[in-house]
Design a protein around this motif. Sequence first.
Motif, PDB file in Angstrom:
ATOM      1  N   GLU A  39     -14.381 -13.297  -6.151  1.00 59.66           N
ATOM      2  CA  GLU A  39     -14.575 -12.288  -7.195  1.00 59.66           C
ATOM      3  C   GLU A  39     -16.033 -11.926  -7.473  1.00 59.66           C
ATOM      4  O   GLU A  39     -16.351 -10.772  -7.730  1.00 59.66           O
ATOM      5  CB  GLU A  39     -13.937 -12.778  -8.502  1.00 59.66           C
ATOM      6  CG  GLU A  39     -12.511 -12.360  -8.660  1.00 59.66           C
ATOM      7  CD  GLU A  39     -11.944 -12.761 -10.009  1.00 59.66           C
ATOM      8  OE1 GLU A  39     -10.893 -12.237 -10.367  1.00 59.66           O
ATOM      9  OE2 GLU A  39     -12.548 -13.602 -10.708  1.00 59.66           O
ATOM     10  N   TRP A  40     -16.896 -12.921  -7.446  1.00 62.85           N
ATOM     11  CA  TRP A  40     -18.223 -12.730  -8.037  1.00 62.85           C
ATOM     12  C   TRP A  40     -19.355 -12.442  -7.050  1.00 62.85           C
ATOM     13  O   TRP A  40     -20.482 -12.149  -7.435  1.00 62.85           O
ATOM     14  CB  TRP A  40     -18.591 -13.972  -8.870  1.00 62.85           C
ATOM     15  CG  TRP A  40     -18.362 -15.270  -8.126  1.00 62.85           C
ATOM     16  CD1 TRP A  40     -17.221 -16.001  -8.115  1.00 62.85           C
ATOM     17  CD2 TRP A  40     -19.283 -15.949  -7.265  1.00 62.85           C
ATOM     18  NE1 TRP A  40     -17.357 -17.108  -7.301  1.00 62.85           N
ATOM     19  CE2 TRP A  40     -18.627 -17.111  -6.777  1.00 62.85           C
ATOM     20  CE3 TRP A  40     -20.609 -15.719  -6.876  1.00 62.85           C
ATOM     21  CZ2 TRP A  40     -19.243 -18.003  -5.898  1.00 62.85           C
ATOM     22  CZ3 TRP A  40     -21.220 -16.620  -6.001  1.00 62.85           C
ATOM     23  CH2 TRP A  40     -20.541 -17.740  -5.528  1.00 62.85           C
ATOM     24  N   ILE A  52      -8.976 -16.023  -4.810  1.00 61.39           N
ATOM     25  CA  ILE A  52      -9.426 -14.993  -5.764  1.00 61.39           C
ATOM     26  C   ILE A  52     -10.712 -15.426  -6.457  1.00 61.39           C
ATOM     27  O   ILE A  52     -11.701 -14.696  -6.493  1.00 61.39           O
ATOM     28  CB  ILE A  52      -8.323 -14.696  -6.796  1.00 61.39           C
ATOM     29  CG1 ILE A  52      -7.191 -13.954  -6.112  1.00 61.39           C
ATOM     30  CG2 ILE A  52      -8.858 -13.868  -7.958  1.00 61.39           C
ATOM     31  CD1 ILE A  52      -5.992 -13.731  -6.972  1.00 61.39           C
ATOM     32  N   GLU A  53     -10.701 -16.645  -6.991  1.00 61.50           N
ATOM     33  CA  GLU A  53     -11.889 -17.109  -7.720  1.00 61.50           C
ATOM     34  C   GLU A  53     -13.118 -17.134  -6.827  1.00 61.50           C
ATOM     35  O   GLU A  53     -14.209 -16.751  -7.225  1.00 61.50           O
ATOM     36  CB  GLU A  53     -11.639 -18.497  -8.310  1.00 61.50           C
ATOM     37  CG  GLU A  53     -10.898 -18.409  -9.630  1.00 61.50           C
ATOM     38  CD  GLU A  53     -10.347 -19.738 -10.102  1.00 61.50           C
ATOM     39  OE1 GLU A  53     -10.893 -20.775  -9.685  1.00 61.50           O
ATOM     40  OE2 GLU A  53      -9.377 -19.724 -10.871  1.00 61.50           O
ATOM     41  N   GLU A  75      -5.078 -18.615  -6.047  1.00 61.34           N
ATOM     42  CA  GLU A  75      -6.126 -18.672  -7.087  1.00 61.34           C
ATOM     43  C   GLU A  75      -7.473 -19.059  -6.500  1.00 61.34           C
ATOM     44  O   GLU A  75      -8.507 -18.511  -6.867  1.00 61.34           O
ATOM     45  CB  GLU A  75      -5.720 -19.650  -8.193  1.00 61.34           C
ATOM     46  CG  GLU A  75      -4.770 -18.984  -9.173  1.00 61.34           C
ATOM     47  CD  GLU A  75      -4.051 -19.954 -10.101  1.00 61.34           C
ATOM     48  OE1 GLU A  75      -4.387 -21.153 -10.074  1.00 61.34           O
ATOM     49  OE2 GLU A  75      -3.140 -19.495 -10.818  1.00 61.34           O
ATOM     50  N   VAL A  76      -7.466 -20.012  -5.575  1.00 61.93           N
ATOM     51  CA  VAL A  76      -8.731 -20.452  -4.952  1.00 61.93           C
ATOM     52  C   VAL A  76      -9.398 -19.257  -4.261  1.00 61.93           C
ATOM     53  O   VAL A  76     -10.597 -19.012  -4.425  1.00 61.93           O
ATOM     54  CB  VAL A  76      -8.467 -21.592  -3.930  1.00 61.93           C
ATOM     55  CG1 VAL A  76      -9.683 -21.833  -3.046  1.00 61.93           C
ATOM     56  CG2 VAL A  76      -8.066 -22.875  -4.639  1.00 61.93           C
ATOM     57  N   TYR A  98     -18.657  -7.990 -12.517  1.00 62.28           N
ATOM     58  CA  TYR A  98     -19.311  -8.358 -11.254  1.00 62.28           C
ATOM     59  C   TYR A  98     -19.637  -7.104 -10.447  1.00 62.28           C
ATOM     60  O   TYR A  98     -18.945  -6.089 -10.568  1.00 62.28           O
ATOM     61  CB  TYR A  98     -18.387  -9.253 -10.400  1.00 62.28           C
ATOM     62  CG  TYR A  98     -18.000 -10.540 -11.073  1.00 62.28           C
ATOM     63  CD1 TYR A  98     -18.978 -11.438 -11.524  1.00 62.28           C
ATOM     64  CD2 TYR A  98     -16.661 -10.873 -11.253  1.00 62.28           C
ATOM     65  CE1 TYR A  98     -18.610 -12.632 -12.137  1.00 62.28           C
ATOM     66  CE2 TYR A  98     -16.291 -12.069 -11.863  1.00 62.28           C
ATOM     67  CZ  TYR A  98     -17.269 -12.936 -12.304  1.00 62.28           C
ATOM     68  OH  TYR A  98     -16.909 -14.102 -12.907  1.00 62.28           O
TER      69      TYR A  98
END
Length: 335
Positions: free
Chosen positions: A81-82, A77-78, A74-75, A104
């Motif tokens: 992503e942006w 990916i987050e 998760e770390v 994005y």
Amino acid sequence: MAQKVSLTRYLVEQQRVDGSIPAQLRLLLEVVARACKSISMAVNKGALGGVLGSAESENVQGEVQKKLDIISNEVLIEANEWGGHLAAMASEEMDSIHLVPSRYPQGEYLLLFDPLDGSSNIDVNVSIGTIFSVLKKPDDHPGVQEADFLQAGAKQVAAGYCVYGPSTTLVLTVGDGVAMFTLDREQGSFVLTQENVQIPADTKEFAINMSNMRHWDAPVKRYVDECLAGKDGPRGKDFNMRWIASMVADVHRILTRGGIFMYPWDKREPEKAGKLRLMYEANPMAWLVEQAGGAATNGRQRILDLQPAKLHERVAVFLGSKNEVERVTGYHSGA
Ligand code: AHM
Ligand code: MG
């Protein structure tokens, strides 16, 4: 006292000198490093952070996921992503590719990772790590599909790992040698601690899970038997053995002082080419090792030349000190 060179400065200077790191790739590497910093903090908290133990779920490979496997995924990916540098990601912990959400901007790169390698070592406080590989998205069509990821390792534009051990070390190549950065926790930044890493061509140290010996193929058995025979055997020298069961930590030792790492095909699951995954474990490690003067094969072919047929494809791995990898590879072809 010599000035400390941060990862940011290193990347900016590389970009200036030979243009080998385009701006989007530089951002990507900084974002991955930032994510590794967060993972390092979570790993470091251990039982105090409530992050140890099983998540009671399975990944696509049928392996039980640990809480830290999921947190690390998760770390990454987050964080990625942006920024506008990526088109999509793929991970050991996700069945299929993860597209950058349409809100994005889309970038030109594809990122693959094993968010937390060496999962069996998490709960016992032994070194673990993150492995990553970066590819360019083919630009002949819009959008991204899984097929876009299926490129040979030789096409990687950046690769590296971060090992969470007594210190946290990020190891990186963009095709111009291998550099190591150590996390300075007070400053919160990765500092260049070694450049132009070189693996000695010869070694007296091998790494393999010996408990699988009875399942190995003849060439692997021959190679290890000869190492074990030591001074009195055909090799005429004594060998030492290490097996951490975290590929990141075993490869880190090899980049630091040489050695050979082997995870061969074996008879336990004959339909699988090996245990390790080609695209986000073997390829990035193979490129790092080659960039440091070592070699990496599947026993028959150079790993970086293998054309992947699927995202989670497995492969046999022999990597490290050149002369040893060439020897065991030669045994496979009957030499
Ligand atoms: P993981 O990605 O699920 O952690 O599995 C990969 C790990 C490697 O880091 C290591 O070399 C190997 O599995 C250890 O396997 P074994 O437990 O069979 O010795
Ligand atoms: Mg792994």
